[in-house]
Motif scaffolding. Sequence first.
Motif, PDB file in Angstrom:
ATOM      1  N   UNK A 109      -1.297 -11.571   3.998  1.00 36.06           N
ATOM      2  CA  UNK A 109      -0.882 -10.523   4.929  1.00 36.06           C
ATOM      3  C   UNK A 109      -2.079  -9.902   5.647  1.00 36.06           C
ATOM      4  N   UNK A 110      -1.850  -9.508   6.889  1.00 38.86           N
ATOM      5  CA  UNK A 110      -2.842  -8.698   7.588  1.00 38.86           C
ATOM      6  C   UNK A 110      -2.899  -7.323   6.928  1.00 38.86           C
ATOM      7  N   UNK A 111      -3.973  -6.596   7.170  1.00 38.19           N
ATOM      8  CA  UNK A 111      -4.179  -5.320   6.479  1.00 38.19           C
ATOM      9  C   UNK A 111      -3.074  -4.314   6.770  1.00 38.19           C
ATOM     10  N   UNK A 112      -2.591  -4.284   8.016  1.00 34.35           N
ATOM     11  CA  UNK A 112      -1.542  -3.323   8.359  1.00 34.35           C
ATOM     12  C   UNK A 112      -0.245  -3.656   7.626  1.00 34.35           C
ATOM     13  N   UNK A 113       0.099  -4.938   7.567  1.00 33.28           N
ATOM     14  CA  UNK A 113       1.312  -5.340   6.848  1.00 33.28           C
ATOM     15  C   UNK A 113       1.178  -5.051   5.361  1.00 33.28           C
ATOM     16  N   UNK A 114      -0.016  -5.305   4.808  1.00 29.97           N
ATOM     17  CA  UNK A 114      -0.236  -5.023   3.388  1.00 29.97           C
ATOM     18  C   UNK A 114      -0.095  -3.528   3.111  1.00 29.97           C
ATOM     19  N   UNK A 115      -0.639  -2.704   4.002  1.00 31.36           N
ATOM     20  CA  UNK A 115      -0.508  -1.253   3.831  1.00 31.36           C
ATOM     21  C   UNK A 115       0.948  -0.823   3.921  1.00 31.36           C
ATOM     22  N   UNK A 116       1.706  -1.472   4.796  1.00 31.41           N
ATOM     23  CA  UNK A 116       3.125  -1.150   4.931  1.00 31.41           C
ATOM     24  C   UNK A 116       3.881  -1.480   3.645  1.00 31.41           C
ATOM     25  N   UNK A 139      -5.353  -8.754  -0.154  1.00 33.53           N
ATOM     26  CA  UNK A 139      -5.607  -7.386   0.325  1.00 33.53           C
ATOM     27  C   UNK A 139      -5.494  -6.375  -0.812  1.00 33.53           C
ATOM     28  N   UNK A 140      -6.374  -5.398  -0.800  1.00 28.28           N
ATOM     29  CA  UNK A 140      -6.363  -4.404  -1.867  1.00 28.28           C
ATOM     30  C   UNK A 140      -5.038  -3.673  -1.982  1.00 28.28           C
ATOM     31  N   UNK A 141      -4.371  -3.452  -0.841  1.00 25.99           N
ATOM     32  CA  UNK A 141      -3.088  -2.745  -0.872  1.00 25.99           C
ATOM     33  C   UNK A 141      -2.038  -3.536  -1.638  1.00 25.99           C
ATOM     34  N   UNK A 142      -2.165  -4.865  -1.653  1.00 30.89           N
ATOM     35  CA  UNK A 142      -1.217  -5.700  -2.396  1.00 30.89           C
ATOM     36  C   UNK A 142      -1.570  -5.713  -3.881  1.00 30.89           C
ATOM     37  N   UNK A 143      -2.823  -5.947  -4.211  1.00 32.62           N
ATOM     38  CA  UNK A 143      -3.196  -5.991  -5.630  1.00 32.62           C
ATOM     39  C   UNK A 143      -2.958  -4.652  -6.319  1.00 32.62           C
ATOM     40  N   UNK A 144      -3.042  -3.561  -5.557  1.00 35.75           N
ATOM     41  CA  UNK A 144      -2.794  -2.245  -6.167  1.00 35.75           C
ATOM     42  C   UNK A 144      -1.316  -2.016  -6.482  1.00 35.75           C
ATOM     43  N   UNK A 145      -0.444  -2.895  -6.006  1.00 40.08           N
ATOM     44  CA  UNK A 145       0.968  -2.767  -6.373  1.00 40.08           C
ATOM     45  C   UNK A 145       1.140  -2.865  -7.881  1.00 40.08           C
ATOM     46  N   UNK A 146       0.387  -3.804  -8.505  1.00 40.00           N
ATOM     47  CA  UNK A 146       0.513  -3.923  -9.961  1.00 40.00           C
ATOM     48  C   UNK A 146      -0.630  -3.237 -10.704  1.00 40.00           C
ATOM     49  N   UNK A 147      -1.832  -3.253 -10.150  1.00 41.15           N
ATOM     50  CA  UNK A 147      -2.910  -2.556 -10.856  1.00 41.15           C
ATOM     51  C   UNK A 147      -2.682  -1.052 -10.840  1.00 41.15           C
ATOM     52  N   UNK A 148      -2.021  -0.562  -9.799  1.00 44.22           N
ATOM     53  CA  UNK A 148      -1.684   0.860  -9.723  1.00 44.22           C
ATOM     54  C   UNK A 148      -0.338   1.184 -10.326  1.00 44.22           C
ATOM     55  N   UNK A 149       0.297   0.170 -10.944  1.00 45.30           N
ATOM     56  CA  UNK A 149       1.554   0.335 -11.675  1.00 45.30           C
ATOM     57  C   UNK A 149       2.699   0.824 -10.795  1.00 45.30           C
ATOM     58  N   UNK A 150       2.651   0.446  -9.511  1.00 44.43           N
ATOM     59  CA  UNK A 150       3.801   0.727  -8.655  1.00 44.43           C
ATOM     60  C   UNK A 150       4.933  -0.256  -8.934  1.00 44.43           C
ATOM     61  N   UNK A 151       4.566  -1.511  -9.197  1.00 44.65           N
ATOM     62  CA  UNK A 151       5.549  -2.548  -9.497  1.00 44.65           C
ATOM     63  C   UNK A 151       5.073  -3.357 -10.699  1.00 44.65           C
ATOM     64  N   UNK A 152       6.002  -3.843 -11.515  1.00 46.09           N
ATOM     65  CA  UNK A 152       5.598  -4.753 -12.591  1.00 46.09           C
ATOM     66  C   UNK A 152       5.197  -6.105 -12.012  1.00 46.09           C
ATOM     67  N   UNK A 153       4.421  -6.853 -12.773  1.00 42.65           N
ATOM     68  CA  UNK A 153       3.983  -8.175 -12.308  1.00 42.65           C
ATOM     69  C   UNK A 153       4.433  -9.243 -13.289  1.00 42.65           C
TER      70      UNK A 153
END
Length: 419
Positions: A109-116, A139-153
């Motif tokens: 993903x492009x950075x804007x899409x990842x941030x979205x 993108x960091x915004x994607x990896x933070x989905x699970x490292x930041x515990x927003x979503x399970x992986x």
Amino acid sequence: MTTFERDAKTLELPWPFTGREAELELVRGSVAGGRQGIVVTGPAGRGKTRLVTEAVRGTDCARVAGTPDTRGLAFAAFAHLLPESVSLHRAVQLLSSVRLLLIDDAHLLDDASAALVHQLAVHGRTRLLVVATEGARTPGAISRLWTGELLPRLALEPLPREETARLLAAGADGPEALTVNRLHRLCQGDLRLLRELVDAVRERGLPRRVPDSDEWEWRGPVPVTATVRERTAHLLDRTGPGERETLDRLAFGEPLPADADTLDLAALEGLEAEGLVHVDEQGAVHLAHPLHGPVLRAAAGRLRARRLARTPDSCATALETETAALTRAIAESDVRAVLAPVGEWLVAECGGIPARHAAVRARFARLRGELREAAAWSREGLRTTPGDPSCHREHALAAAQSGAPEHLPSTAAPHAARH
């Protein structure tokens, strides 16, 4: 479960979906009720996209996907869902009404899409199914989905050998046990590679029918397909001092002792540090992936191959070592797997194996309860030595224990008649 929609990436009818029932229920559960979704990760070809596609089949699901060529374009992945010019805040508002969103190849993903995607996860109104490839720059915004515990992986594991066999046998006919083992070993859970290899083997007319059976077997070199080249490009592109020579020597002679005069130790240490070779507990050096040896051998020119290639006769000592290890395991009723790459190589690419080794392999397979493998190994021994009593006995025992009729290779028929 069989589907009939064409695969979006291959434009071919997909294989039956098998072996992922637990993961399928987990993914379905993650987007049901009040759940917010899940991230599915795994190496390329592991079956991530197929899994989530099955999970959302029959649902009202919006889909987006990252691509390498659009990483520099803001909101490129969402172009079909958003107006031409939009802010991140407005994009979140517009997509908040989407109940289920599948994001494939999220690592592209492009950075804007990842941030979205990240903001949609924060807001929690849209259930998200996110697919990303392990080992790829993400993108960091994607990896933070699970490292930041927003979503399970869910880290997708390789398909087990038994499920690989089921998948390969789903058609009108399927491969015999040693071919299943070889394909599973080469592909290491890469289902895209598995399909391409099977298709290439069939297209080139390499399979041969197992006598008196609806199974087929594959012997001979590995076809170097587009996916094979893609998976091994990092290996073939090695240009460091001594690296390619070291890799080629291993390809034609592994396992080799780490202190062998023919190996460049400096190159070997560098290759080990990068995970391209590994050294076992006995100090023997192996290529890190079973696919690497066949590809390196195929890429070698004729003169280089002639210089480095070993003959079946030159493998006698190594094969005897493997036979002794298997014999010890049988004597101790030790059913743990025994590494025996030389015997497997002789069967796969050299067209024959000594009957004594084949009989021991068959007996070890019976000890492990692998009766189809036992029958296959004994068949190989009977092809080499049709009158071998040990292989004949192992074949008969494997057939009796499995309840299957005893079909011997045609070359073994006279011997069978005498019994």
